[in-house]
Design an enzyme around this catalytic site. Structure first.
Site, PDB file in Angstrom:
ATOM      1  N   CYS A   1      39.291  94.825  68.698  1.00 18.55           N
ATOM      2  CA  CYS A   1      39.323  93.810  69.760  1.00 18.55           C
ATOM      3  C   CYS A   1      39.416  94.468  71.130  1.00 18.55           C
ATOM      4  O   CYS A   1      38.827  93.991  72.105  1.00 18.55           O
ATOM      5  CB  CYS A   1      40.484  92.850  69.540  1.00 18.55           C
ATOM      6  SG  CYS A   1      40.238  91.815  68.079  1.00 18.55           S
TER       7      CYS A   1
ATOM      8  N   GLU B   1      41.299  87.218  68.800  1.00 16.85           N
ATOM      9  CA  GLU B   1      40.704  87.639  70.080  1.00 16.85           C
ATOM     10  C   GLU B   1      39.183  87.636  70.000  1.00 16.85           C
ATOM     11  O   GLU B   1      38.488  87.220  70.927  1.00 16.85           O
ATOM     12  CB  GLU B   1      41.175  89.050  70.445  1.00 16.85           C
ATOM     13  CG  GLU B   1      42.652  89.167  70.743  1.00 16.85           C
ATOM     14  CD  GLU B   1      43.474  89.511  69.499  1.00 16.85           C
ATOM     15  OE1 GLU B   1      43.143  89.019  68.397  1.00 16.85           O
ATOM     16  OE2 GLU B   1      44.448  90.260  69.641  1.00 16.85           O
TER      17      GLU B   1
ATOM     18  N   CYS C   1      39.703  88.745  63.889  1.00 16.93           N
ATOM     19  CA  CYS C   1      40.894  88.492  64.709  1.00 16.93           C
ATOM     20  C   CYS C   1      40.677  87.331  65.675  1.00 16.93           C
ATOM     21  O   CYS C   1      39.541  87.031  66.070  1.00 16.93           O
ATOM     22  CB  CYS C   1      41.232  89.715  65.549  1.00 16.93           C
ATOM     23  SG  CYS C   1      41.741  91.145  64.608  1.00 16.93           S
TER      24      CYS C   1
ATOM     25  N   GLU D   1      40.483  84.677  57.940  1.00 18.93           N
ATOM     26  CA  GLU D   1      40.498  85.737  56.934  1.00 18.93           C
ATOM     27  C   GLU D   1      39.529  85.456  55.796  1.00 18.93           C
ATOM     28  O   GLU D   1      39.167  84.303  55.539  1.00 18.93           O
ATOM     29  CB  GLU D   1      41.928  85.884  56.378  1.00 18.93           C
ATOM     30  CG  GLU D   1      42.906  86.313  57.469  1.00 18.93           C
ATOM     31  CD  GLU D   1      44.329  86.531  56.973  1.00 18.93           C
ATOM     32  OE1 GLU D   1      44.643  86.110  55.838  1.00 18.93           O
ATOM     33  OE2 GLU D   1      45.104  87.129  57.736  1.00 18.93           O
TER      34      GLU D   1
HETATM   35  N1  THU Z   1      45.082  89.727  63.847  1.00 17.96           N
HETATM   36  C1  THU Z   1      44.592  89.063  64.931  1.00 17.96           C
HETATM   37  O1  THU Z   1      44.048  87.972  64.811  1.00 17.96           O
HETATM   38  N2  THU Z   1      44.744  89.628  66.141  1.00 17.96           N
HETATM   39  C2  THU Z   1      45.421  90.782  66.376  1.00 17.96           C
HETATM   40  O2  THU Z   1      45.547  91.177  67.520  1.00 17.96           O
HETATM   41  C3  THU Z   1      45.989  91.541  65.266  1.00 17.96           C
HETATM   42  C4  THU Z   1      45.699  91.033  63.909  1.00 17.96           C
HETATM   43  C5  THU Z   1      44.988  89.089  62.535  1.00 17.96           C
HETATM   44  C6  THU Z   1      44.024  89.687  61.566  1.00 17.96           C
HETATM   45  C7  THU Z   1      44.601  89.221  60.247  1.00 17.96           C
HETATM   46  O3  THU Z   1      44.087  87.935  59.933  1.00 17.96           O
HETATM   47  C8  THU Z   1      46.084  89.088  60.500  1.00 17.96           C
HETATM   48  O4  THU Z   1      46.250  89.139  61.904  1.00 17.96           O
HETATM   49  C9  THU Z   1      46.920  90.151  59.851  1.00 17.96           C
HETATM   50  O5  THU Z   1      46.458  91.399  60.171  1.00 17.96           O
END
Ligand code: THU
Length: 129
Positions: A88, A54, A52, A43
């Site tokens: 993603c 993925e 994300c 983040e």
């Molecule tokens: N996030 C992911 O890494 N993958 C997902 O499939 C959904 C959301 C992360 C993004 C962010 O850092 C946190 O989850 C909250 O949204």
């Protein structure tokens, strides 16, 4: 192999850098040669720059020369696991169209939900067929 991939996603999830949401996600891709490539969400204080799990895993795998993904596991601490976001899904449709998507809650790794990429993003936008 499913158990191994889920375990890899659960392990890398702990390396997530999620100081804002505190929501840690781990992803593990299985390439056709049997290699596993992992990634976790990262983040930013400029929230929109967040990446994300993925996509972190997918970009690492692609830039590591991997192609032809068989499966991707996604692990998060959420009931039933967390589904891949729309961005993603688009990238999976482009670079891992044949992959099974395995989703699990980090608290019950043996309960795995299975999806196809086509089911997650029917009729995905593509330029290169
Ligand atoms: N996030 C992911 O890494 N993958 C997902 O499939 C959904 C959301 C992360 C993004 C962010 O850092 C946190 O989850 C909250 O949204």
């Amino acid at each position: 192999m499913r158990t191994r991939l889920i375990a890899a996603a659960a392990e890398v999830r702990l390396a997530a850098v999620a100081p804002y949401s505190k929501f840690r996600v781990g992803a593990a891709l299985l390439a056709r040669g049997g290699e596993i490539v992992t990634g976790a969400n990262v983040e930013s204080a400029s929230y929109g720059l967040t990446c994300c799990a993925e996509r972190v895993a997918l970009f690492a795998a692609l830039t590591g020369g991997k192609r032809g993904f068989v499966a991707v596991a996604v692990v998060a601490r959420a009931p039933g696991g967390a589904m891949p976001c729309g961005a993603c899904r688009q990238l999976l449709a482009e670079y891992a169209p044949g992959a099974k998507v395995w989703v699990a809650d980090s608290r019950s790794l043996t309960k795995v939900r299975t999806f196809t990429v086509e089911r997650l993003l029917p009729g995905a936008f593509k330029i290169v067929p």
